[in-house]
Design an enzyme around this catalytic site. Structure first.
Site, PDB file in Angstrom:
ATOM      1  CB  ALA A   1      -0.919  -0.004   1.217  1.00  0.00           C
ATOM      2  CE  LYS A   2       5.201   0.676  -4.011  1.00  0.00           C
ATOM      3  NZ  LYS A   2       4.266  -0.447  -4.290  1.00  0.00           N
ATOM      4  NE  ARG A   3      -2.757   3.100   2.412  1.00  0.00           N
ATOM      5  CZ  ARG A   3      -3.363   3.036   1.241  1.00  0.00           C
ATOM      6  NH1 ARG A   3      -2.816   3.582   0.180  1.00  0.00           N
ATOM      7  NH2 ARG A   3      -4.532   2.428   1.118  1.00  0.00           N
TER       8      ARG A   3
END
Length: 298
Positions: free
Chosen positions: A96-98
């Site tokens: 999700a590369k938050r």
């Protein structure tokens, strides 16, 4: 299901299945047309993929964007898919590369890393999540805290596999590449969370396409689990995968997404597609393990 921490799960599943990580990126134009039979196709497709490959891989990486793009049906498919995979003992990475200000990162960490029994919703619980460090170390702290408290993992973007990665990540800052400085940050956190067998739940994303940087970055991250995307469609090679392997069991995960799921013949039947997935997994297993220096994944 036996409860294992992220590092325990990685070691156990790597020992049984190897480092190959099945990337679940449902994009209908790249899939057999037989799945194109209504707005809830993504639910049936995800269930089909899991039914086909559970028992053949130890890890799955769900790409959140493809599920989000399908609206509520996609989010239901993501929730059900992750729950089913985790229930089968598979190590689940949510890609999700938050990354945001600390309060927002705390909300992301609660959404994806905190079990329902500890106050999370439980709808999107993963074993590990990818995180973007661009906004600074303070934005990582909520994810690190959740990893410590709940036996989870985080994988911090360090030197990614996309063609434009060099624009920023290879730039020199203070006589060092930015990717090296990020690796230093990851190492400083990882050193405080190393388990008895030498693995930290705080890891890094380093592309299998980063041939010239791979060995140097691995040396900077001796205790980190590295996720090495780029095999298959992006042209990553086995030599780079081998350079990213460290000295600890389970310290490398190799995802294959488009190279696993995509087809050129959309007229393919469900049965033929299921067999194709299994054949591709059999093809990629030795490459992910770094057992063939000359081969490139197709």
């Amino acid at each position: 299901m036996e409860h294992l921490s992220w590092t325990e799960r990685v070691r156990a599943n790597d020992a049984q299945f190897g480092p190959l990580t099945a990337g679940i990126d449902p994009h209908l134009p790249d899939l057999p047309a037989v799945f194109d039979d209504g707005p809830d196709w993504i639910l049936r497709y995800t269930d089909f993929v899991l039914s086909t490959i559970i028992g053949s891989v130890g890890f799955m990486k769900f790409q959140a964007a493809y599920f989000e793009a399908c609206g509520l049906a996609g989010m239901e498919a993501l929730s059900r898919g992750m729950k089913r995979a985790r229930g089968a003992g598979i190590g689940v990475v949510l890609d999700a590369k938050r990354g945001d200000i600390d309060a927002t990162s705390a909300a992301y960490a609660r959404a994806y890393l905190v079990p329902k029994s500890a106050g999370g919703s439980g709808d999107f619980e993963a074993d590990c999540i990818t995180v973007n460090p661009l906004m600074g170390p303070d934005t990582l702290e909520p994810f690190v805290d959740a990893a410590r408290q709940h036996g989870k993992g985080i994988l911090i973007l360090c030197r990614t596999s996309n063609p434009g990665a060099a624009w920023l990540q290879d730039r020199i800052s203070g006589n060092r590449a930015i990717s090296d400085r990020v690796a230093d940050l990851i190492r400083s956190i990882a050193e405080t969370t190393v388990d008895a067998q030498g693995l930290s739940p705080i890891g890094a994303v380093i592309g299998a396409t980063a041939a010239s940087e791979a060995r140097r970055l691995r040396e900077l991250l001796p205790n980190a689990i590295i996720l090495a995307p780029g095999m298959g469609a992006q042209g990553g090679d086995v030599a780079t995968v081998r350079a990213l392997r460290g000295d600890h069991d389970g310290d490398l995960l190799v995802p294959v997404s488009r190279g696993l799921l995509r087809v050129s013949d959309r007229a393919m039947s469900r049965d033929d597609y299921g067999q194709l997935l299994l054949d591709r997994i059999a093809h990629f297993h030795p490459l992910a393990a770094g057992k063939d220096d000359t081969a490139k994944a197709g």
